[in-house]
Design a protein around this motif. Structure first.
Motif, PDB file in Angstrom:
ATOM      1  N   UNK A  27      11.747 -15.647 -13.060  1.00 35.54           N
ATOM      2  CA  UNK A  27      10.810 -16.360 -13.931  1.00 35.54           C
ATOM      3  C   UNK A  27       9.450 -16.608 -13.257  1.00 35.54           C
ATOM      4  N   UNK A  28       9.466 -16.947 -11.970  1.00 35.70           N
ATOM      5  CA  UNK A  28       8.192 -17.217 -11.287  1.00 35.70           C
ATOM      6  C   UNK A  28       7.343 -15.948 -11.170  1.00 35.70           C
ATOM      7  N   UNK A  29       7.932 -14.827 -10.705  1.00 37.75           N
ATOM      8  CA  UNK A  29       7.111 -13.607 -10.691  1.00 37.75           C
ATOM      9  C   UNK A  29       6.601 -13.228 -12.082  1.00 37.75           C
ATOM     10  N   UNK A  30       7.429 -13.479 -13.110  1.00 37.41           N
ATOM     11  CA  UNK A  30       6.989 -13.127 -14.474  1.00 37.41           C
ATOM     12  C   UNK A  30       5.816 -14.013 -14.896  1.00 37.41           C
ATOM     13  N   UNK A  31       5.919 -15.319 -14.568  1.00 34.23           N
ATOM     14  CA  UNK A  31       4.803 -16.235 -14.897  1.00 34.23           C
ATOM     15  C   UNK A  31       3.520 -15.739 -14.227  1.00 34.23           C
ATOM     16  N   UNK A  32       3.678 -15.331 -12.971  1.00 28.98           N
ATOM     17  CA  UNK A  32       2.522 -14.850 -12.215  1.00 28.98           C
ATOM     18  C   UNK A  32       1.905 -13.613 -12.871  1.00 28.98           C
ATOM     19  N   UNK A  33       2.781 -12.705 -13.299  1.00 31.90           N
ATOM     20  CA  UNK A  33       2.280 -11.491 -13.957  1.00 31.90           C
ATOM     21  C   UNK A  33       1.547 -11.831 -15.250  1.00 31.90           C
ATOM     22  N   UNK A  34       2.102 -12.818 -15.993  1.00 32.51           N
ATOM     23  CA  UNK A  34       1.466 -13.234 -17.254  1.00 32.51           C
ATOM     24  C   UNK A  34       0.093 -13.851 -16.956  1.00 32.51           C
ATOM     25  N   UNK A  35       0.057 -14.686 -15.907  1.00 33.10           N
ATOM     26  CA  UNK A  35      -1.223 -15.315 -15.538  1.00 33.10           C
ATOM     27  C   UNK A  35      -2.260 -14.256 -15.178  1.00 33.10           C
ATOM     28  N   UNK A  36      -1.834 -13.262 -14.398  1.00 31.43           N
ATOM     29  CA  UNK A  36      -2.774 -12.210 -14.016  1.00 31.43           C
ATOM     30  C   UNK A  36      -3.186 -11.383 -15.229  1.00 31.43           C
ATOM     31  N   UNK A  37      -2.192 -11.097 -16.070  1.00 33.39           N
ATOM     32  CA  UNK A  37      -2.479 -10.282 -17.249  1.00 33.39           C
ATOM     33  C   UNK A  37      -3.438 -10.976 -18.205  1.00 33.39           C
ATOM     34  N   UNK A  38      -3.348 -12.304 -18.287  1.00 28.83           N
ATOM     35  CA  UNK A  38      -4.171 -13.018 -19.266  1.00 28.83           C
ATOM     36  C   UNK A  38      -5.555 -13.391 -18.733  1.00 28.83           C
TER      37      UNK A  38
END
Lengths: 300, 304
Positions: A27-38
């Motif tokens: 979940x944490x890596x996914x949150x990070x990817x979402x933050x970078x993507x957005x």
């Protein structure tokens, strides 16, 4: 040995088959990817562009290489710790649901059981993190590859060391937990907090001075800095052909490629030694705690 | 028949609470031994000491002639435990669970395959081996759990409330398998249960109350000592039933007469044969024994 091998296999299977445990770990890596993507990728991109002299046009590939390097280092810095933490929750789950009673009733020694959690966690952590490394390399190759062979090798070493650190740290913390409530609480704190304090969400250089000094005492900080150096060195060297060395130093400071401990710059070798030393220390503490618990249990 | 468990003057306290207080009993090899008591009576503490998961404060505990403090590794190979809650991994298949547990006892390869085949037949696991444990019904899961506990062919099987929560049909199936294991493999079964009818089938019963033995003996001895007999009289008038001179209670088709023992029933039948046209003498039940021995009633684990 058969017991250890079978327990490691069981623990690894449980991590990958238990969807709850597996997705919590990611979940944490996914949150990070979402933050970078957005928005974070755009913020870093703008920051790099602001640091170059006005009118200077940088190649798109170079900008992508810089931003991609930062994403890679942040992602690995987080996942190499949070994935082992979640995988190692199995030792707590076994205590919480009573499965440990069955395992301790078998002729397997408590030390073998403790070692099986450690090895299985390490294995799961390495598998997931190396998959993440591979994904990041593919992304960099597609957008802007500036990594040398040495950089690639160092990234792999940093990843392995950080997973070992995360496994040892989680073993020491999870050792004291025994209920589902504690699992949730610690899982939430680690998932939410670690990405922040290790400088994955936001560079440490942006932290208030007091906080910068505090995180200087945390070994995980140096793992992030090591990864950032090895992921961004190639791109920053290339950038050095466009802008002066002073500007490069400022950029290195701002993205945490340089880190200072009470004003003194910490070398890469020192960082490696801190990470390896703290991992060895935590492994020793875990071993000692198991020996003490085994003695206490015998006298209970 | 030798003793597989020998407990002498066992003491165990948790802080100020004395969980087990001067407990002594023996379990003979091959018998079905029932250990009864309310929650907190000291059953689980005693089991934990037998299994080496708790250290005793005093006394002696031997399993298979071996002291628990000296030969726990050997004891672990001779004991199988079915805990109250299934302690297998719910996200793994039945086969994955069993192969893992077998390997912990060094049973791998062909030896494992042979044992799995035996257990598959014994517990009707054919359609279950490839299924995820978490998707099985309570009864199926219990069968797998018992198969897990005996995978290493233990001499002693400890069953901690094995049939709690199971429907009557599954309880019967579980007991059929356990009985067959006792007969065919000479397995000793150490049982804790809240179902009195299960205890009534035991060879020997120990009733525990506040860490000490409140009563012990064969079910027959206990019933004779602690519970009177019932005499069920059918097709008689109220006057005839009351005329027997014992406490009587009207039931659906006749009267229940409470008697102190079977000899008293025999005497009544001899002295007033004209009243006994249709009757039956029923031994007291284990519930009555438990109530008489502890002053508490045990029904599904609840104190009444």
């Amino acid at each position: 040995m058969t017991g250890l091998k079978e327990l490691v296999r069981r623990n690894s299977r449980l991590f990958f088959k238990d969807k709850g445990m597996f997705f919590t770990a990611l979940i944490t890596p996914i949150i990070l990817l979402v933050l970078y993507g957005t928005f974070l990728a755009r913020v870093y991109r703008d920051a790099f562009l602001l640091s170059v002299p006005e009118g200077l046009m940088l190649p798109e590939k170079l900008i992508n290489g810089l931003v991609g390097g930062e994403i890679l280092s942040s992602l690995l810095a987080v996942s190499c710790v949070t994935v082992p933490f979640c995988a190692n929750m199995l030792m707590v789950t076994d205590r919480a649901n009573g499965n440990i009673n069955d395992l301790t009733m078998s002729p397997v020694k408590p030390s073998t059981l403790a070692l099986s959690y450690y090895i299985a966690t390490l294995r799961s952590g390495i598998l997931v993190s190396l998959t993440a490394v591979a994904g990041c390399f593919v992304y960099l190759a597609a957008t802007g590859w500036y990594l040398s062979v040495a950089d690639v090798a160092f990234i792999l070493v940093d990843t392995l060391l950080l997973v070992m650190f995360g496994t040892a740290l989680s073993s020491c913390i999870n050792f004291f937990l025994s209920t589902q409530g504690q699992i949730s609480a610690v899982g939430t704190v680690i998932s939410a907090g670690y990405g922040f304090i290790c400088g994955a969400y936001m560079p440490i250089s942006n932290f208030p001075e007091v906080l910068q000094k505090v995180v200087g005492f945390l070994p995980g900080t140096y793992a992030t800095v090591l990864l950032r150096n090895h992921a961004m060195n190639g791109a920053l060297d290339e950038l050095g052909t466009y802008i002066p060395a002073e500007s490069i130093k400022l950029i290195r400071d701002s993205v945490d490629c340089n880190i200072y401990f009470f004003g003194s710059r910490v070398s890469l070798l020192t960082m490696l030694l801190i990470l390896a030393g703290s991992t060895a220390l935590l492994m020793g503490v875990y071993l000692l705690m198991n020996i003490l618990r085994s003695r206490t249990a015998r006298s209970k | 028949m030798g003793n597989i468990i020998e407990i002498e003057h066992l003491y165990k306290s948790f802080g100020e609470v004395r969980a087990v207080n001067d407990l002594s009993f023996r379990v003979k090899e091959g018998e079905l031994f029932a250990f009864l008591g309310l929650n907190g009576a000291g059953k689980s503490t005693t089991i934990s000491v037998i299994c080496g998961q708790l250290k005793k404060d005093g006394g002696s505990v031997r399993v298979g002639g071996v002291k628990v403090e000296e030969g726990m590794d050997r004891i672990r190979r001779e004991v199988g435990v079915v805990f109250q809650n299934c302690c297998l991994d719910k996200v793994l298949t039945v086969e994955e669970n069993l192969s893992c547990r077998a390997a912990l006892y060094g049973i791998t390869g062909d030896a494992y395959k042979k044992r799995l085949e035996e257990l598959r037949e014994m517990f009707e696991l054919s359609g279950l081996l490839d299924r995820t444990l978490g998707k099985l019904s309570g009864g199926e899961r219990r069968r797998v759990d018992i198969a897990r506990a005996i995978i290493h062919r233990p001499r002693l099987l400890i069953l901690d409330e094995p049939t709690t929560g199971l429907d009557p049909q599954t309880r019967r199936l579980v007991w059929d398998r356990i009985e067959s294991l006792r007969k065919n493999e000479g397995l000793t079964v150490f049982l804790t249960t809240h179902y009195m009818e299960e205890a009534a089938d035991a060879d020997y019963v120990v009733i525990l109350d506040s860490g000490s033995i409140a009563a012990e003996g064969t079910p027959l001895e206990l019933k004779n000592t602690y519970a009177g007999d019932y005499l069920m009289l059918y097709g008689v008038s109220k006057e005839e039933a009351e005329g027997l001179g014992y406490k009587c209670e009207q039931v659906r088709q006749g009267y229940r007469i409470y008697l102190p023992d079977t000899a008293c029933a025999t005497e009544l039948i001899r002295s007033k044969p004209e009243v006994f046209r249709d009757y039956e003498v029923i031994k007291g039940k284990m519930d009555d024994v438990f109530l008489a021995a502890t002053g508490k009633q045990l029904t599904g684990g609840e104190v009444k």
